[in-house]
Scaffold this motif. Structure first.
Motif, PDB file in Angstrom:
ATOM      1  N   THR A  57       0.855  -1.185   0.000  1.00 29.84           N
ATOM      2  CA  THR A  57       0.000   0.000   0.000  1.00 29.84           C
ATOM      3  C   THR A  57       0.887   1.230   0.000  1.00 29.84           C
ATOM      4  OG1 THR A  57      -0.115   0.087   2.427  1.00 29.84           O
ATOM      5  CG2 THR A  57      -1.799  -1.239   1.290  1.00 29.84           C
ATOM      6  N   LEU A  58       0.311   2.381  -0.300  1.00 27.27           N
ATOM      7  CA  LEU A  58       1.116   3.603  -0.430  1.00 27.27           C
ATOM      8  C   LEU A  58       1.803   3.970   0.871  1.00 27.27           C
ATOM      9  CD1 LEU A  58      -1.124   5.849  -2.705  1.00 27.27           C
ATOM     10  CD2 LEU A  58       0.718   4.293  -3.346  1.00 27.27           C
ATOM     11  N   MET A  59       1.121   3.742   1.995  1.00 25.55           N
ATOM     12  CA  MET A  59       1.718   4.084   3.281  1.00 25.55           C
ATOM     13  C   MET A  59       3.025   3.326   3.480  1.00 25.55           C
ATOM     14  SD  MET A  59       0.192   3.665   7.143  1.00 25.55           S
ATOM     15  CE  MET A  59       0.198   1.871   7.077  1.00 25.55           C
ATOM     16  N   TYR A  60       3.042   2.043   3.138  1.00 24.82           N
ATOM     17  CA  TYR A  60       4.249   1.238   3.314  1.00 24.82           C
ATOM     18  C   TYR A  60       5.267   1.502   2.218  1.00 24.82           C
ATOM     19  CZ  TYR A  60       1.833  -1.207   7.030  1.00 24.82           C
ATOM     20  OH  TYR A  60       1.184  -1.501   8.202  1.00 24.82           O
ATOM     21  N   TYR A  61       4.809   1.935   1.060  1.00 26.34           N
ATOM     22  CA  TYR A  61       5.757   2.350   0.021  1.00 26.34           C
ATOM     23  C   TYR A  61       6.542   3.576   0.481  1.00 26.34           C
ATOM     24  CZ  TYR A  61       3.476  -0.817  -3.310  1.00 26.34           C
ATOM     25  OH  TYR A  61       2.986  -1.925  -3.951  1.00 26.34           O
ATOM     26  N   MET A 115      10.821  13.681   2.394  1.00 27.30           N
ATOM     27  CA  MET A 115      10.129  12.393   2.502  1.00 27.30           C
ATOM     28  C   MET A 115       9.280  12.356   3.776  1.00 27.30           C
ATOM     29  SD  MET A 115       9.480   9.585   0.974  1.00 27.30           S
ATOM     30  CE  MET A 115      10.772   9.497  -0.281  1.00 27.30           C
ATOM     31  N   LEU A 116       9.795  12.899   4.859  1.00 26.08           N
ATOM     32  CA  LEU A 116       9.025  12.984   6.091  1.00 26.08           C
ATOM     33  C   LEU A 116       7.800  13.867   5.903  1.00 26.08           C
ATOM     34  CD1 LEU A 116      11.926  13.333   8.700  1.00 26.08           C
ATOM     35  CD2 LEU A 116      10.433  11.348   8.377  1.00 26.08           C
ATOM     36  N   ALA A 117       7.950  14.948   5.137  1.00 24.15           N
ATOM     37  CA  ALA A 117       6.814  15.822   4.850  1.00 24.15           C
ATOM     38  C   ALA A 117       5.774  15.102   3.994  1.00 24.15           C
ATOM     39  CB  ALA A 117       7.288  17.091   4.152  1.00 24.15           C
ATOM     40  N   ALA A 118       6.226  14.345   2.989  1.00 22.21           N
ATOM     41  CA  ALA A 118       5.300  13.591   2.133  1.00 22.21           C
ATOM     42  C   ALA A 118       4.553  12.539   2.935  1.00 22.21           C
ATOM     43  CB  ALA A 118       6.079  12.943   0.984  1.00 22.21           C
ATOM     44  N   MET A 119       5.247  11.876   3.864  1.00 19.73           N
ATOM     45  CA  MET A 119       4.600  10.875   4.705  1.00 19.73           C
ATOM     46  C   MET A 119       3.559  11.510   5.625  1.00 19.73           C
ATOM     47  SD  MET A 119       7.934   8.545   5.668  1.00 19.73           S
ATOM     48  CE  MET A 119       7.020   7.504   6.816  1.00 19.73           C
ATOM     49  N   ALA A 120       3.870  12.687   6.151  1.00 14.47           N
ATOM     50  CA  ALA A 120       2.908  13.390   7.009  1.00 14.47           C
ATOM     51  C   ALA A 120       1.666  13.780   6.212  1.00 14.47           C
ATOM     52  CB  ALA A 120       3.563  14.628   7.627  1.00 14.47           C
ATOM     53  N   TYR A 121       1.861  14.229   4.979  1.00  6.29           N
ATOM     54  CA  TYR A 121       0.718  14.579   4.129  1.00  6.29           C
ATOM     55  C   TYR A 121      -0.124  13.344   3.818  1.00  6.29           C
ATOM     56  CZ  TYR A 121      -1.959  15.978   0.024  1.00  6.29           C
ATOM     57  OH  TYR A 121      -2.986  16.215  -0.870  1.00  6.29           O
ATOM     58  N   ASP A 122       0.535  12.223   3.557  1.00  5.53           N
ATOM     59  CA  ASP A 122      -0.174  10.976   3.300  1.00  5.53           C
ATOM     60  C   ASP A 122      -1.036  10.576   4.493  1.00  5.53           C
ATOM     61  OD1 ASP A 122      -0.526   8.279   1.857  1.00  5.53           O
ATOM     62  OD2 ASP A 122       0.379   7.674   3.765  1.00  5.53           O
ATOM     63  N   ARG A 123      -0.496  10.694   5.699  1.00  3.82           N
ATOM     64  CA  ARG A 123      -1.266  10.359   6.908  1.00  3.82           C
ATOM     65  C   ARG A 123      -2.396  11.353   7.135  1.00  3.82           C
ATOM     66  NH1 ARG A 123      -2.133   6.084   7.455  1.00  3.82           N
ATOM     67  NH2 ARG A 123      -1.630   6.211   5.253  1.00  3.82           N
ATOM     68  N   TYR A 124      -2.179  12.611   6.766  1.00  4.72           N
ATOM     69  CA  TYR A 124      -3.249  13.614   6.880  1.00  4.72           C
ATOM     70  C   TYR A 124      -4.426  13.251   5.984  1.00  4.72           C
ATOM     71  CZ  TYR A 124      -5.728  17.722   5.152  1.00  4.72           C
ATOM     72  OH  TYR A 124      -6.700  18.584   4.713  1.00  4.72           O
ATOM     73  N   VAL A 125      -4.143  12.886   4.733  1.00  6.51           N
ATOM     74  CA  VAL A 125      -5.215  12.512   3.812  1.00  6.51           C
ATOM     75  C   VAL A 125      -5.929  11.260   4.305  1.00  6.51           C
ATOM     76  CG1 VAL A 125      -5.767  11.801   1.460  1.00  6.51           C
ATOM     77  CG2 VAL A 125      -4.056  13.573   1.846  1.00  6.51           C
ATOM     78  N   CYS A 128      -7.955  12.391   7.660  1.00  7.35           N
ATOM     79  CA  CYS A 128      -8.976  13.438   7.559  1.00  7.35           C
ATOM     80  C   CYS A 128      -9.902  13.265   6.356  1.00  7.35           C
ATOM     81  CB  CYS A 128      -8.299  14.811   7.499  1.00  7.35           C
ATOM     82  SG  CYS A 128      -7.315  15.192   8.958  1.00  7.35           S
ATOM     83  N   SER A 129      -9.468  12.547   5.337  1.00  5.92           N
ATOM     84  CA  SER A 129     -10.332  12.317   4.157  1.00  5.92           C
ATOM     85  C   SER A 129     -10.228  10.856   3.720  1.00  5.92           C
ATOM     86  CB  SER A 129      -9.917  13.244   3.005  1.00  5.92           C
ATOM     87  OG  SER A 129      -9.958  14.596   3.376  1.00  5.92           O
ATOM     88  N   PRO A 130     -10.617   9.932   4.608  1.00  7.88           N
ATOM     89  CA  PRO A 130     -10.429   8.503   4.295  1.00  7.88           C
ATOM     90  C   PRO A 130     -11.208   8.034   3.074  1.00  7.88           C
ATOM     91  CG  PRO A 130     -11.802   8.789   6.246  1.00  7.88           C
ATOM     92  CD  PRO A 130     -11.256  10.130   5.913  1.00  7.88           C
ATOM     93  N   LEU A 131     -12.398   8.616   2.848  1.00  8.46           N
ATOM     94  CA  LEU A 131     -13.207   8.188   1.705  1.00  8.46           C
ATOM     95  C   LEU A 131     -12.611   8.643   0.374  1.00  8.46           C
ATOM     96  CD1 LEU A 131     -16.800   8.835   3.114  1.00  8.46           C
ATOM     97  CD2 LEU A 131     -15.494   6.702   3.096  1.00  8.46           C
ATOM     98  N   LEU A 132     -11.832   9.706   0.397  1.00  5.80           N
ATOM     99  CA  LEU A 132     -11.220  10.223  -0.830  1.00  5.80           C
ATOM    100  C   LEU A 132      -9.749   9.845  -0.951  1.00  5.80           C
ATOM    101  CD1 LEU A 132     -12.735  13.847  -0.828  1.00  5.80           C
ATOM    102  CD2 LEU A 132     -13.477  11.875  -2.192  1.00  5.80           C
ATOM    103  N   VAL A 135      -8.513   8.405  -4.186  1.00  2.00           N
ATOM    104  CA  VAL A 135      -8.597   9.371  -5.283  1.00  2.00           C
ATOM    105  C   VAL A 135      -7.446  10.375  -5.198  1.00  2.00           C
ATOM    106  CG1 VAL A 135      -9.990  11.174  -6.362  1.00  2.00           C
ATOM    107  CG2 VAL A 135     -11.094   9.127  -5.423  1.00  2.00           C
ATOM    108  N   ILE A 136      -7.233  10.915  -3.976  1.00  2.00           N
ATOM    109  CA  ILE A 136      -6.191  11.929  -3.790  1.00  2.00           C
ATOM    110  C   ILE A 136      -4.800  11.310  -3.868  1.00  2.00           C
ATOM    111  CG2 ILE A 136      -5.256  13.660  -2.207  1.00  2.00           C
ATOM    112  CD1 ILE A 136      -8.071  13.980  -1.068  1.00  2.00           C
ATOM    113  N   MET A 137      -4.612  10.188  -3.164  1.00  2.00           N
ATOM    114  CA  MET A 137      -3.299   9.546  -3.105  1.00  2.00           C
ATOM    115  C   MET A 137      -3.286   8.321  -4.024  1.00  2.00           C
ATOM    116  SD  MET A 137      -1.312  11.355  -1.315  1.00  2.00           S
ATOM    117  CE  MET A 137       0.025  10.173  -1.261  1.00  2.00           C
ATOM    118  N   SER A 138      -3.333   8.588  -5.300  1.00  2.00           N
ATOM    119  CA  SER A 138      -3.241   7.509  -6.285  1.00  2.00           C
ATOM    120  C   SER A 138      -1.773   7.086  -6.412  1.00  2.00           C
ATOM    121  CB  SER A 138      -3.761   7.980  -7.636  1.00  2.00           C
ATOM    122  OG  SER A 138      -2.983   9.064  -8.125  1.00  2.00           O
TER     123      SER A 138
END
Length: 292
Positions: A57-61, A115-125, A128-132, A135-138
């Motif tokens: 999954t993207l989180m583990y990538y 990379m730490l900033a990108a990971m934080a943004y990924d966790r934010y999405v 805060c927007s689990p249903l999207l 779509v957002i984190m393709s």
């Protein structure tokens, strides 16, 4: 400078972390242990994610990418540092090897910031927007973020290293540390370093403050979301996980900011050595334990 007041430097001598002989062997085993844990932790993380299909999954990538950066970051510095503890004379490093080490050190250090900033943004999405999220984190979004992280690292490392080629180094060629960092190299210059120091302050401010703001903003929204969790157990678990992430980020960016966001004329070499150990050696070891 007048011609003849400087000589062409072909190699540098690495002074080491300490000049006290009784500390050499204990420090060698200390850094050896840290390096082994770093290698095992990060290689294990990359291998586990690669072999486990349910972790694709993207989180583990993102986590795998961070482990790769930490693996390379530590390898660029630590082996040469350990060699200095077990030899009778201080080790030397050739001018081309020094510039190469500096380039890759900057590449992976700056890449880790983003990379730490990108990971934080990924966790934010995801929070805060689990249903999207899908779509957002393709996968294309993930590839673009990771590609951007490495491109920023490449460009900044090239700018810093390229700017060092314009200065002359005096006959004093002893680097007061165990790896080639631009702060220690600038202290050996016998020509103007104004442009170099200006570049360090500008790039350090951008590369430290911008990711820090992204991370803080992401976690502020994440914490606000966690506060809406009704379950006390779920809220406690979420806070404990996020607090460890925030602590790791604070240590990494705090030590880097302390080192680079001040003029070299007012920085203490002893304090610089201590603070640099955290973001160059300690954090690559701790990140797999914290983020996994």
């Amino acid at each position: 400078m007048e011609p003849g007041n400087h000589s062409t430097v072909t190699e540098f001598t690495l002074a080491g972390v300490t000049e006290q002989p009784e500390l050499q062997l204990p420090l060698f085993f200390l850094f050896l242990g840290i390096y082994v844990v770093t290698m095992v932790g990060n290689l294990g993380m990359i291998t586990l994610i690669g072999l486990s299909s349910h972790l694709h999954t993207l989180m583990y990538y993102f986590l795998s990418s961070l482990s790769f950066i930490d693996l390379c970051h530590s390898t660029v510095i630590t082996p040469k540092m350990m060699a200095n503890f077990v030899v009778e004379k201080n080790t030397t490093i050739s001018y081309p090897e020094c510039m190469t080490q500096l380039y890759f050190f900057l590449l992976f250090a700056i890449s880790e910031c983003y990379m730490l900033a990108a990971m934080a943004y990924d966790r934010y999405v995801a929070t805060c927007s689990p249903l999207l999220y899908n779509v957002i984190m393709s996968h294309w979004a993930w590839f673009s973020l990771v590609w951007g992280v490495y491109m920023i690292g490449l460009v900044c490392a090239f700018a810093h290293t390229g700017c060092l080629f314009r200065i002359h180094f005096c006959k004093f060629d002893v680097i007061n540390y165990d790896f080639c960092d631009f702060l220690s190299l600038l202290k050996l210059s016998c020509s103007s370093i104004y442009v170099n120091e200006l570049l360090i302050l500008i790039f350090s401010a951008i590369n430290i403050l911008a990711p820090t703001l992204i991370i803080l903003s992401s976690y502020i929204f994440i914490i606000a979301r966690i506060l809406h969790i009704r379950s006390t157990e779920g809220k406690s678990k979420a806070f404990s996980t996020r607090s460890s992430h925030i602590l790791a980020v604070a240590v990494f960016f705090g030590s880097a900011a302390f080192t680079y966001l001040q003029p070299s004329s007012v920085s203490s070499m002893g304090q610089w050595k201590v603070s640099s150990v955290f973001y160059t050696i300690v954090m690559p070891m701790l990140n797999p334990l914290i983020y996994s």
